[in-house]
Design an enzyme around this catalytic site. Structure first.
Site, short mmCIF file in Angstrom:
data_model
loop_
_atom_site.label_atom_id
_atom_site.label_comp_id
_atom_site.label_asym_id
_atom_site.label_seq_id
_atom_site.Cartn_x
_atom_site.Cartn_y
_atom_site.Cartn_z
N ASN A 108 0.86 -1.18 0.00
CA ASN A 108 0.00 0.00 0.00
C ASN A 108 0.90 1.24 0.00
O ASN A 108 1.67 1.45 0.94
CB ASN A 108 -0.89 -0.06 1.25
CG ASN A 108 -1.83 1.12 1.32
OD1 ASN A 108 -1.41 2.24 1.08
ND2 ASN A 108 -3.07 0.88 1.67
N HIS A 141 1.00 6.24 1.73
CA HIS A 141 1.72 7.23 2.54
C HIS A 141 2.88 7.89 1.79
O HIS A 141 3.43 8.88 2.27
CB HIS A 141 2.13 6.64 3.88
CG HIS A 141 0.89 6.31 4.67
ND1 HIS A 141 -0.11 7.24 4.89
CD2 HIS A 141 0.44 5.16 5.22
CE1 HIS A 141 -1.10 6.66 5.57
NE2 HIS A 141 -0.79 5.40 5.76
N HIS A 163 -5.63 3.45 -1.60
CA HIS A 163 -6.95 3.77 -1.03
C HIS A 163 -7.32 5.17 -1.49
O HIS A 163 -6.69 6.15 -1.09
CB HIS A 163 -6.86 3.69 0.50
CG HIS A 163 -8.16 3.89 1.20
ND1 HIS A 163 -8.29 3.75 2.55
CD2 HIS A 163 -9.40 4.23 0.74
CE1 HIS A 163 -9.55 3.98 2.92
NE2 HIS A 163 -10.23 4.29 1.83
N ARG A 180 -9.51 7.87 -0.86
CA ARG A 180 -10.46 8.27 0.20
C ARG A 180 -11.35 9.39 -0.30
O ARG A 180 -10.96 10.17 -1.18
CB ARG A 180 -9.70 8.73 1.45
CG ARG A 180 -8.90 7.63 2.11
CD ARG A 180 -8.30 8.13 3.42
NE ARG A 180 -9.30 8.17 4.46
CZ ARG A 180 -9.41 7.28 5.44
NH1 ARG A 180 -8.54 6.31 5.55
NH2 ARG A 180 -10.36 7.38 6.33
N ARG A 221 -7.14 12.65 0.86
CA ARG A 221 -6.06 13.16 1.72
C ARG A 221 -4.68 12.64 1.30
O ARG A 221 -3.66 13.19 1.68
CB ARG A 221 -6.32 12.83 3.18
CG ARG A 221 -6.19 11.37 3.52
CD ARG A 221 -6.27 11.13 5.01
NE ARG A 221 -7.61 11.27 5.52
CZ ARG A 221 -8.05 10.64 6.63
NH1 ARG A 221 -7.23 9.90 7.31
NH2 ARG A 221 -9.28 10.79 7.04
N GLU A 226 -8.62 0.21 -2.94
CA GLU A 226 -9.43 0.21 -1.71
C GLU A 226 -10.33 1.42 -1.75
O GLU A 226 -9.88 2.52 -2.08
CB GLU A 226 -8.54 0.35 -0.47
CG GLU A 226 -7.74 -0.85 -0.14
CD GLU A 226 -6.86 -0.56 1.09
OE1 GLU A 226 -6.94 0.52 1.68
OE2 GLU A 226 -6.09 -1.45 1.43
N THR A 283 -8.08 3.36 8.58
CA THR A 283 -9.26 2.49 8.65
C THR A 283 -9.31 1.85 10.04
O THR A 283 -8.34 1.25 10.49
CB THR A 283 -9.15 1.39 7.57
OG1 THR A 283 -8.74 2.01 6.35
CG2 THR A 283 -10.48 0.70 7.37
N GLU A 288 -10.40 -9.77 3.15
CA GLU A 288 -9.14 -9.35 3.78
C GLU A 288 -9.42 -9.26 5.27
O GLU A 288 -10.21 -8.41 5.71
CB GLU A 288 -8.68 -8.00 3.22
CG GLU A 288 -7.36 -7.58 3.84
CD GLU A 288 -6.84 -6.24 3.32
OE1 GLU A 288 -7.24 -5.82 2.22
OE2 GLU A 288 -6.04 -5.62 4.03
N HIS A 317 -3.35 -4.76 7.72
CA HIS A 317 -3.50 -3.59 8.59
C HIS A 317 -2.63 -3.72 9.83
O HIS A 317 -2.76 -4.66 10.59
CB HIS A 317 -4.95 -3.33 9.02
CG HIS A 317 -5.17 -1.86 9.26
ND1 HIS A 317 -4.82 -1.24 10.43
CD2 HIS A 317 -5.65 -0.89 8.45
CE1 HIS A 317 -5.09 0.04 10.34
NE2 HIS A 317 -5.58 0.29 9.15
N1 PXP Z 1 -5.62 -3.14 4.27
C1 PXP Z 1 -6.58 -2.20 4.33
C2 PXP Z 1 -7.97 -2.58 3.95
C3 PXP Z 1 -6.29 -0.88 4.69
O1 PXP Z 1 -7.26 0.05 4.74
C4 PXP Z 1 -4.94 -0.55 4.99
C5 PXP Z 1 -4.59 0.85 5.34
O2 PXP Z 1 -4.89 1.70 4.30
C6 PXP Z 1 -3.98 -1.56 4.89
C7 PXP Z 1 -4.34 -2.85 4.57
C8 PXP Z 1 -2.54 -1.29 5.16
O3 PXP Z 1 -2.38 -1.00 6.52
P1 PXP Z 1 -0.99 -0.49 7.06
O4 PXP Z 1 -0.71 0.81 6.40
O5 PXP Z 1 -1.22 -0.38 8.54
O6 PXP Z 1 0.04 -1.53 6.69
#
Ligand code: PXP
Length: 240
Positions: free
Chosen positions: A7, A10, A43, A45, A49, A70, A101, A151, A191
């Site tokens: 992901n 960030h 993601h 959003r 953001r 996402e 999330t 997931e 997550h």
């Molecule tokens: N899976 C989902 C559905 C998420 O919303 C996120 C965060 O955007 C992640 C995985 C990744 O989480 P993390 O950034 O804590 O590794």
């Protein structure tokens, strides 16, 4: 082998802090793919953001592995997904005020918008994954509503405050993974996973994909993004 989907939200968070063009998540996606990622997760959003519409459009053209979008189950997002055509749509709950999330989707109480949206996405040939807590009724509802993947939310496991809590959260994930597999759902997880707690998660039964973001982007600041990906891949390879 368990697939690693990274992901890259960030990377975009840092860009949006200045509202300029760098660092570009599109560049990050190319580099993490070269370093061994099996997929790119973003993601989009509602408040834009971090990832913005332009990123989704360009990444659809540049991602060579699999693009996992996402998104919240809203009419706007279903429209974007149908127009862009990611490989996978993962539905997540979304609150404007949350930092990230916070919990799994309520599939049992799914709105008509969610039900119709899932059908449209599947009819368009896009895989549907639902981000849920490892609860039997949510897993069964996911199957009934037409998802192909779930997931499992690993946030409670990742945030466990002591060993007893960690063990109990892990057992919930094991049961969830078994139930999902019995329901013929592909088992994914994510997550809050990092370079310490991912090892045990790799032992979940039937696990096919991990979605990991924040810890990899954080480590990338110190060791570079390619090295950060390779180190996480190594943990997965050693424990698959
Ligand atoms: N899976 C989902 C559905 C998420 O919303 C996120 C965060 O955007 C992640 C995985 C990744 O989480 P993390 O950034 O804590 O590794």
């Amino acid at each position: 082998m368990i697939a690693l989907h990274i992901n890259i939200d960030h990377v975009a968070t840092v860009r949006q802090a200045r509202q300029i063009s760098e660092p570009d998540p599109v560049t990050a996606a190319g580099l993490v793919e070269l370093a061994g990622a099996d997929g790119i997760t973003i993601h989009l959003r509602e408040d834009r953001r971090h990832i913005i519409d332009r990123d989704v459009r360009i990444l659809r053209q540049t991602v060579q592995t699999r693009l996992n979008l996402e998104m919240a189950a809203t009419e706007e997002m279903f429209g974007i997904a149908l127009e862009i055509g990611p490989d996978i749509v993962t539905l997540v709950p979304e609150k404007r005020e949350e930092i990230t999330t916070e919990g799994g989707l309520d599939v049992i109480g799914a709105s008509n918008i969610m039900r119709d949206g899932i059908k449209q996405i599947r009819d368009a040939g896009i895989r549907v994954s639902l981000f849920i807590d490892p609860e039997e009724d949510q897993i069964k509802a996911s199957r009934e509503i037409g998802a192909e993947d779930v997931e499992l939310h690993t946030g409670c496991y990742a945030n466990a405050k002591n060993i007893a809590e960690l063990d109990s959260e892990y057992q919930r994930l094991v049961s969830g993974a078994e139930t999902a597999h019995q329901q013929k759902l592909q088992v994914n997880a994510g997550h809050g996973l990092n370079y310490i707690n991912t090892q045990r998660i790799c032992g979940l039964p039937h696990l096919r994909e991990l979605n990991i973001g924040h810890s990899i982007v954080s480590r990338a600041i110190f060791v570079g993004i390619s090295q950060a990906v390779r180190e996480m891949k190594e943990i997965i390879i050693l424990n698959s």
